[in-house]
Structure formats: C-alpha cells, structure tokens
Design an enzyme around this catalytic site. Structure first.
Site, PDB file in Angstrom:
ATOM      1  N   LEU A 114     -17.941 -13.373  -7.470  1.00 22.97           N
ATOM      2  CA  LEU A 114     -18.922 -14.462  -7.374  1.00 22.97           C
ATOM      3  C   LEU A 114     -18.264 -15.820  -7.622  1.00 22.97           C
ATOM      4  O   LEU A 114     -18.952 -16.780  -7.902  1.00 22.97           O
ATOM      5  CB  LEU A 114     -20.047 -14.259  -8.390  1.00 22.97           C
ATOM      6  CG  LEU A 114     -21.139 -13.243  -8.047  1.00 22.97           C
ATOM      7  CD1 LEU A 114     -22.211 -13.244  -9.119  1.00 22.97           C
ATOM      8  CD2 LEU A 114     -21.771 -13.527  -6.690  1.00 22.97           C
ATOM      9  N   LYS A 115     -16.937 -15.867  -7.517  1.00 21.86           N
ATOM     10  CA  LYS A 115     -16.272 -17.143  -7.798  1.00 21.86           C
ATOM     11  C   LYS A 115     -16.011 -17.892  -6.503  1.00 21.86           C
ATOM     12  O   LYS A 115     -15.307 -17.395  -5.625  1.00 21.86           O
ATOM     13  CB  LYS A 115     -14.932 -16.903  -8.495  1.00 21.86           C
ATOM     14  CG  LYS A 115     -15.058 -16.415  -9.903  1.00 21.86           C
ATOM     15  CD  LYS A 115     -13.773 -16.725 -10.672  1.00 21.86           C
ATOM     16  CE  LYS A 115     -13.853 -16.201 -12.076  1.00 21.86           C
ATOM     17  NZ  LYS A 115     -13.210 -14.902 -12.232  1.00 21.86           N
TER      18      LYS A 115
ATOM     19  N   LYS B 279      16.018  -2.528   2.972  1.00 20.37           N
ATOM     20  CA  LYS B 279      14.943  -2.355   1.994  1.00 20.37           C
ATOM     21  C   LYS B 279      15.056  -0.978   1.336  1.00 20.37           C
ATOM     22  O   LYS B 279      14.895  -0.844   0.116  1.00 20.37           O
ATOM     23  CB  LYS B 279      13.606  -2.494   2.728  1.00 20.37           C
ATOM     24  CG  LYS B 279      12.412  -2.597   1.833  1.00 20.37           C
ATOM     25  CD  LYS B 279      11.174  -2.916   2.649  1.00 20.37           C
ATOM     26  CE  LYS B 279       9.956  -3.028   1.771  1.00 20.37           C
ATOM     27  NZ  LYS B 279       8.717  -3.079   2.538  1.00 20.37           N
TER      28      LYS B 279
ATOM     29  N   CYS C 170      -6.134  -8.415   3.989  1.00 25.15           N
ATOM     30  CA  CYS C 170      -7.183  -7.453   4.359  1.00 25.15           C
ATOM     31  C   CYS C 170      -8.488  -8.079   4.817  1.00 25.15           C
ATOM     32  O   CYS C 170      -8.959  -7.809   5.918  1.00 25.15           O
ATOM     33  CB  CYS C 170      -7.471  -6.533   3.175  1.00 25.15           C
ATOM     34  SG  CYS C 170      -6.119  -5.436   2.828  1.00 25.15           S
TER      35      CYS C 170
ATOM     36  N   VAL D   7       0.837  -1.205   0.000  1.00 27.62           N
ATOM     37  CA  VAL D   7       0.000   0.000   0.000  1.00 27.62           C
ATOM     38  C   VAL D   7       0.875   1.260   0.000  1.00 27.62           C
ATOM     39  O   VAL D   7       0.680   2.172  -0.811  1.00 27.62           O
ATOM     40  CB  VAL D   7      -0.960   0.005   1.213  1.00 27.62           C
ATOM     41  CG1 VAL D   7      -1.649   1.357   1.348  1.00 27.62           C
ATOM     42  CG2 VAL D   7      -1.993  -1.103   1.083  1.00 27.62           C
TER      43      VAL D   7
ATOM     44  N   LYS E 229      -8.649  -9.884   8.270  1.00 27.37           N
ATOM     45  CA  LYS E 229      -8.319  -8.930   9.352  1.00 27.37           C
ATOM     46  C   LYS E 229      -9.467  -7.941   9.545  1.00 27.37           C
ATOM     47  O   LYS E 229      -9.905  -7.679  10.672  1.00 27.37           O
ATOM     48  CB  LYS E 229      -7.030  -8.195   8.955  1.00 27.37           C
ATOM     49  CG  LYS E 229      -6.583  -7.121   9.891  1.00 27.37           C
ATOM     50  CD  LYS E 229      -5.183  -6.656   9.530  1.00 27.37           C
ATOM     51  CE  LYS E 229      -5.147  -5.755   8.321  1.00 27.37           C
ATOM     52  NZ  LYS E 229      -5.357  -4.343   8.560  1.00 27.37           N
TER      53      LYS E 229
END
Ligand code: UDX
Length: 425
Positions: A245-246, A37, A255, A13, A258
């Site tokens: 809808l699968k 990093k 996400c 994000v 949580k």
C-alpha cells in the site's frame, strides 16, 4: 528424501531455487550457458545481490549437494527426477512472453530426459504453455510458479505462503510438490492452466493494487489528505491488508510490468478486453509523468539545464536490479528534457548513459536544484540534511517513496515533498 534435480538458468530465480532445494536436502545440478558465470559459481561467487544466497551456494558446494555445469545437457543424468526450467521469458514487442529460451532448452535436453523425469516450469509462462511444451517432449510438464521477491528470494523460498503445482499428469505434479515437503507449506495440486494462471493473477493483482494506491496518493495531494494516514486506515481491514500500500514512483522490476503486459496479451488472444489491467499499466506511466511534473514545478517550469540529484536507481531497495526501474525511466526522461543528472545508488556502480553515477550521496546532491529520492534505501533516511542543504543549489527534496522524516529537512531549510503527503518547509 533426497531427490536428483536439474535446474537450468542461474538468474535470481534459478539460483535461489537450486541453492534452496540443496539446502533442504536434495542433490541439485544447476546449468547455465555462460561458462564464466559457472566457474565463478563453482568458486562460490554470486553476482546477484540477494541476502543469504551466496552463503547457501557455498554451503551446497561444500556439502556436495550443489553442482554447476555449462549447458543444459550436462545437468541431466540417468537418475534426474525433476528438471526445473528457470530461463528468462522476456517481454516480446507485442507484450507477449517470449518463450524461445524455454523451447530451446527443451529441444536440447528432450532426448536425454530419463523415463519419469518431470519438467517443471518456474519461468512465468503464458497460460497453455505446459500443454504446448508437452507436445515437444516425451515428459510430463508441471507448472510450478515461483513467488520470490527480489531482495528476499531466499526467505520467500524457504518460508513460502503456498506451493502451487499443476499438470495434466497429476502424479508428476505431486512428485514436484513433494520436493517442498520439508517446508511444510500448503500445497495446491492443480491443472496446468490454473497453476500458470495463479502466477499472473497474483502479480497483476499486486500491480492493480499499487496503481490504485498511487492514484489515491495523487488524489490525496490535490485534496490535502495524507496518504500515509489513509492507507493506515485502509490496511486495518483484513480484506485489504496492510502490505503493498506504499505509493512510489511507479511499479517496476523484472516481473510486474512484464506479467501485466503479458496478461493483457493473453486476454486479447482469447478475445477478451481487460480494461482494468490496461488502466493499471497506464496509471503506472502516469505516475512517472506526475513525478516529472513535480520536478518541473520545483525547477520553475523548465528542466532544461537544471542540475538534478537522484538518490536511488534500483527498482526497489535491497537489489541492484535496474530492469524496468521507474527510477531509471525518470532519470532518462530528465536527461531527454535536457537536465544534468547525477545519481547515487548504494548498490549500483559503473556507467549509465547520460547520467553521472557517483559513489557518494553528497556528491550526487552537490549543486542540485532538486534532489529526488527514487529508491527506498534506508541509508538515505540518515543523511546529514544540513550538509545536503549546504551542498544543494535549490531547496526541494522530492521524496517519491515517502521514505524521509520531513522534520530534519525543514530544520535544515529544505522543502520536503512526499507523494500524497502535506508539503513541509
Ligand atoms: C514481484 C512479486 O512480488 C513476486 O511475488 C514475484 O515472484 C516476482 O515479482 P519483485 O519484482 O521482486 O516481486 O518486487 P516487489 O517487491 O513485488 O515490488 C514490485 C514493485 O512494486 C517495485 O517497483 C516496488 O518498489 C513497488 N512497490 C512495492 C511499491 O511501489 N509499493 C509497495 O508497497 C510495494
């Protein structure tokens, strides 16, 4: 107009936010506490599998519009106009969101923020957090939830359905909303609690929708209906829509699980039961139990000692994210029941406890009594099923994503079992 922006946190994000805001013309300084990093990012190396992100980072660096620094204080300058908080808010033991990282950044930078600098929360935070944080610092707090799907985060950022900003300080909310003007998306300026609530309400709605469709798939199996035909029939109704809808092995990722648990917790904290959402969470666990039942059936009742080949481990295709992955949960449960599990995922390498991870899908199916497709990687569709059948010790391919075309499998002598679909053999 170019704005001076600081972003703290370089997960998918934070990095997507930073790189995309730089791409639309702003000047962005991104901070992370991980010095290694930061130096990789300065060299244009992006560890996250996110289409288009590495290129945007390199372009931002080349244009001098994107910088990476170690530690949040280094990201704040006297002309910083908006600080984005994109640090993790993991799930605490009781299901609530753990805000320690957000609060610790604010403590570090609180005294450094220039006058009029707004603090925008991108991390998913419980309703009421903006008000709580505004008591910690002398700066307006603006809730600005993101709706970025892993694997298409850059595209989602640059082509948003809507921008949501909320604050008790409306001018500050408008300033944050104005950053996105080049994207020409509908922008909602709300109060802080409503903006925070939009994110939970949206993600939990998606979780409920998926649990519903997963339950329908289980029902289709038992009544002999085909869930693909059923969801197609449902999807034509614009009130329902075709997306999400699968059926699958359950919903996961960083996400949905949580946020669903956090919203149950939020509801409880104000004395409200939320049985609908609780059931969606329970149904998700049941979906994984259902997959295990199917494996048990295919192994003649006992998993102990059975060799099982897994295709896919990531929580969805297009990512290398294993957080709350239903595939990993199923793999762990199989190992706990005494199965010998070999797995292949095109985006995952390294070690996973109890599981033999291999780089070749054919190696994963070798000697397997059952093969389970757990992530919808398109490359699984075009496997040589005759070769798979020769390598396997059994006949069943359990396709928890309804990804495969059953015909080539049955021609190869295999039995294909989808979720909520007629078995072909
Ligand atoms: C989600 C939200 O979609 C996004 O708006 C938010 O900002 C972050 O959380 P993400 O976690 O990347 O995004 O995954 P998403 O594509 O929503 O899928 C969530 C889970 O649902 C995955 O496990 C996926 O496999 C599953 N899923 C999704 C299905 O099983 N069936 C579907 O039809 C769609």
């Amino acid at each position: 107009m170019q704005r001076k922006i600081a972003v703290v946190g370089t997960g998918y994000v934070g990095l997507t936010t930073g790189a995309c805001l730089a791409a639309i013309g702003h000047h962005v300084v991104c901070a992370d506490i991980d010095a290694g990093k930061v130096s990789r990012l300065r060299a244009g190396q992006v560890d996250i599998l996110e289409p288009g992100l590495a290129e945007l980072v390199r372009r931002g660096l080349d244009a001098g519009r994107l910088e990476f620094v170690v530690g949040a204080p280094a990201a704040i300058h006297t002309d910083t106009e908006v600080l984005f908080l994109c640090v993790p808010t993991p799930m605490g033991a009781d299901g609530s969101a753990d805000l320690r990282a957000v609060e610790s950044v604010l403590r570090e930078v609180g005294d450094l923020l220039p006058e009029d600098c707004a603090v925008a929360t991108k991390s998913t935070v419980p309703v009421g957090t903006a008000d709580r944080l505004s008591r910690m610092v002398n700066a307006p707090i603006v809730a600005n939830p993101e709706f970025l799907r892993e694997g298409s985060a850059v595209d989602d950022f640059l082509h948003p359905d809507r921008i949501v900003v909320g604050s008790s300080d409306r001018p500050a909310a408008r300033r944050v909303g104005a950053l996105y003007e080049p994207l020409q998306a509908p922008t909602l300026i709300l109060d802080a609690a409503s903006a925070e609530m939009v994110k939970y309400a949206a993600n939990c709605f998606l979780a409920v929708k998926l649990s519903y469709v997963n339950a329908i798939a289980q029902l289709c199996d038992r009544v002999g209906a085909d869930v693909v035909a059923v969801t197609e029939g449902m999807g034509y109704d614009p009130r329902i829509g075709r997306s999400f809808l699968k059926p699958g092995p359950g919903w996961g990722g960083s996400c949905l699980p949580k946020d669903a648990n956090a919203l149950v917790h939020v509801a409880e904290s104000v004395g409200l039961e939320f049985p609908l959402l609780r059931s969606a969470i329970e149904q998700n666990a049941r979906q994984q139990a259902d997959v295990l039942d199917r494996v048990r059936q295919a192994c003649d009742g006992t998993i102990r000692g059975a060799r099982i080949g897994l295709l896919g481990l990531a929580f969805k295709a297009g990512t290398n994210d294993l957080r709350d992955s239903p595939a990993v949960r199923i793999a762990d449960a199989l190992v706990a029941e005494g199965a010998e599990v070999t797995a292949h995922d095109p985006a995952i390498s390294g070690e996973l406890s109890g599981i033999r991870l291999v780089d070749d899908p054919y190696e994963a199916v070798k000697g397997a009594v059952v093969v389970i497709v757990l992530t919808e990687w398109p490359e699984f569709r075009t496997l040589d099923w005759t070769r798979v059948a020769e390598l396997m010790d059994g006949f069943t391919v359990l396709d928890t994503r309804n990804l495969l075309d059953g015909d080539p499998l049955t021609r190869a002598g295999l039995t294909w079992r989808g979720m909520g679909r007629p078995v072909t053999s």
